[in-house]
Design a protein around this motif. Structure first.
Motif, PDB file in Angstrom:
ATOM      1  N   ASP A  96     -56.088 -59.398   1.564  1.00 31.09           N
ATOM      2  CA  ASP A  96     -57.586 -59.818   1.448  1.00 31.09           C
ATOM      3  C   ASP A  96     -57.937 -59.363   0.058  1.00 31.09           C
ATOM      4  OD1 ASP A  96     -57.214 -60.524   3.989  1.00 31.09           O
ATOM      5  OD2 ASP A  96     -58.123 -58.629   4.773  1.00 31.09           O
ATOM      6  N   GLU A 100     -58.830 -56.848  -1.801  1.00 33.53           N
ATOM      7  CA  GLU A 100     -59.673 -55.611  -1.628  1.00 33.53           C
ATOM      8  C   GLU A 100     -59.103 -54.571  -2.594  1.00 33.53           C
ATOM      9  OE1 GLU A 100     -60.379 -54.567   2.286  1.00 33.53           O
ATOM     10  OE2 GLU A 100     -61.407 -56.310   2.970  1.00 33.53           O
ATOM     11  N   THR A 101     -57.977 -54.492  -3.404  1.00 34.29           N
ATOM     12  CA  THR A 101     -57.555 -53.711  -4.178  1.00 34.29           C
ATOM     13  C   THR A 101     -57.858 -53.905  -5.579  1.00 34.29           C
ATOM     14  OG1 THR A 101     -55.321 -54.799  -4.642  1.00 34.29           O
ATOM     15  CG2 THR A 101     -55.484 -53.092  -2.579  1.00 34.29           C
ATOM     16  N   GLU A 107     -52.894 -51.324   7.438  1.00 36.10           N
ATOM     17  CA  GLU A 107     -54.051 -51.367   6.723  1.00 36.10           C
ATOM     18  C   GLU A 107     -53.926 -51.515   5.180  1.00 36.10           C
ATOM     19  OE1 GLU A 107     -57.986 -50.959   5.371  1.00 36.10           O
ATOM     20  OE2 GLU A 107     -56.960 -51.757   7.256  1.00 36.10           O
ATOM     21  N   ARG A 127     -53.026 -55.281   4.593  1.00 34.48           N
ATOM     22  CA  ARG A 127     -54.248 -55.985   4.777  1.00 34.48           C
ATOM     23  C   ARG A 127     -55.169 -56.002   3.509  1.00 34.48           C
ATOM     24  NH1 ARG A 127     -59.280 -55.820   5.007  1.00 34.48           N
ATOM     25  NH2 ARG A 127     -59.266 -53.549   4.798  1.00 34.48           N
ATOM     26  N   GLN A 128     -55.327 -54.783   3.110  1.00 31.25           N
ATOM     27  CA  GLN A 128     -56.196 -54.562   1.769  1.00 31.25           C
ATOM     28  C   GLN A 128     -55.591 -55.691   0.541  1.00 31.25           C
ATOM     29  OE1 GLN A 128     -57.362 -50.619   0.390  1.00 31.25           O
ATOM     30  NE2 GLN A 128     -57.270 -50.017   2.733  1.00 31.25           N
ATOM     31  N   ILE A 141     -57.537 -48.569  -4.270  1.00 35.60           N
ATOM     32  CA  ILE A 141     -57.130 -48.639  -2.799  1.00 35.60           C
ATOM     33  C   ILE A 141     -58.216 -48.011  -1.841  1.00 35.60           C
ATOM     34  CG2 ILE A 141     -54.682 -49.134  -2.958  1.00 35.60           C
ATOM     35  CD1 ILE A 141     -54.335 -46.285  -1.677  1.00 35.60           C
ATOM     36  N   ARG A 142     -58.574 -48.336  -0.968  1.00 34.54           N
ATOM     37  CA  ARG A 142     -59.247 -47.665   0.251  1.00 34.54           C
ATOM     38  C   ARG A 142     -58.399 -46.809   1.131  1.00 34.54           C
ATOM     39  NH1 ARG A 142     -64.381 -48.181   0.241  1.00 34.54           N
ATOM     40  NH2 ARG A 142     -65.378 -49.994  -0.624  1.00 34.54           N
ATOM     41  N   PHE A 194     -62.856 -44.995  -1.313  1.00 31.36           N
ATOM     42  CA  PHE A 194     -62.063 -45.870  -2.371  1.00 31.36           C
ATOM     43  C   PHE A 194     -61.608 -44.755  -3.293  1.00 31.36           C
ATOM     44  CE2 PHE A 194     -61.515 -48.606  -5.682  1.00 31.36           C
ATOM     45  CZ  PHE A 194     -60.816 -49.748  -5.257  1.00 31.36           C
TER      46      PHE A 194
END
Length: 211
Positions: free
Chosen positions: A82, A84-85, A75, A78-79, A194-195, A202
């Protein structure tokens, strides 16, 4: 090897947030004398399950997230993939940009004849973007905040060089004056967002720059 200057900022059953010192590899190098690294030290000092998610250059200090199991590793990876960080770096660069902020959009590629250097390459380079902002101006250098949109090797160092303002203490890219202006590479991963790989919350972590 002992942890030696590796700061543990957060730990839970799913991941660690660590503060890597300068002059330490993130993962083992190919040469036999390059086996000492952050992930090995963690694995040998209480976290045998530690898995690398992303890396910092040998000379770059600052924040890294380390996964503690396969699901978290998947996971968190992936962040990063993608985008998302959130990542913010603090650096010292030579000279003074004419503007106070900007965006660098220059493709980067490995430069085999000058390894391990990278270079701007409009024909073969991969798309690379960096946001920059001047925080403080000093006599011959300035403190800048750098936000990588992409995550290419040496991206921040090569982009600031292309802007005409190499990072202080950069043994690969700085000219003589900039190299002598700081005893280490003046680049630090100061904020990481990060999530949580399980809860989805988050989280932002901060490490003040040591220069």
């Amino acid at each position: 090897m002992p942890l030696t200057d590796i700061g543990i900022l957060h730990q839970d059953p799913h991941f660690l947030i660590v503060d890597k010192p300068t002059l330490l590899l993130s993962v083992p190098g190919r040469a036999e004398d390059n086996k000492d690294c952050l992930i090995t030290r963690l694995q040998e000092n209480g976290w045998p399950e530690a898995r690398i998610v992303h890396r910092l250059d040998w000379e770059t200090s600052g924040l890294l997230v380390i996964a503690r199991n396969a699901d978290s590793h998947r996971e968190l990876s992936r962040q990063f993939h993608d985008r998302e960080t959130e990542k913010t770096y603090i650096a010292l660069c030579w000279g003074h940009p004419a503007e106070d902020s900007g965006r660098i959009d220059l493709p980067l590629a490995y430069d085999p004849p000058n390894k391990p250097r990278h270079k701007v390459d409009f024909e073969h380079g991969r798309p690379s973007q960096t946001l920059w902002r001047v925080i403080e101006r000093h006599q011959d250098h300035c403190r800048v905040e750098l936000t990588p949109i992409t995550g290419r090797s040496h991206q921040l160092r090569v982009h600031m060089l292309a802007l005409g303002h190499p990072l202080l203490g950069d043994r690969l890219y700085a000219h003589e004056q900039a190299l002598a202006a700081c005893p280490r590479l003046a680049l630090h991963a100061a904020m990481l967002g990060i999530r949580h790989p399980v809860s989805g919350e988050f989280l932002r972590f901060v490490s003040p720059a040591p220069f």
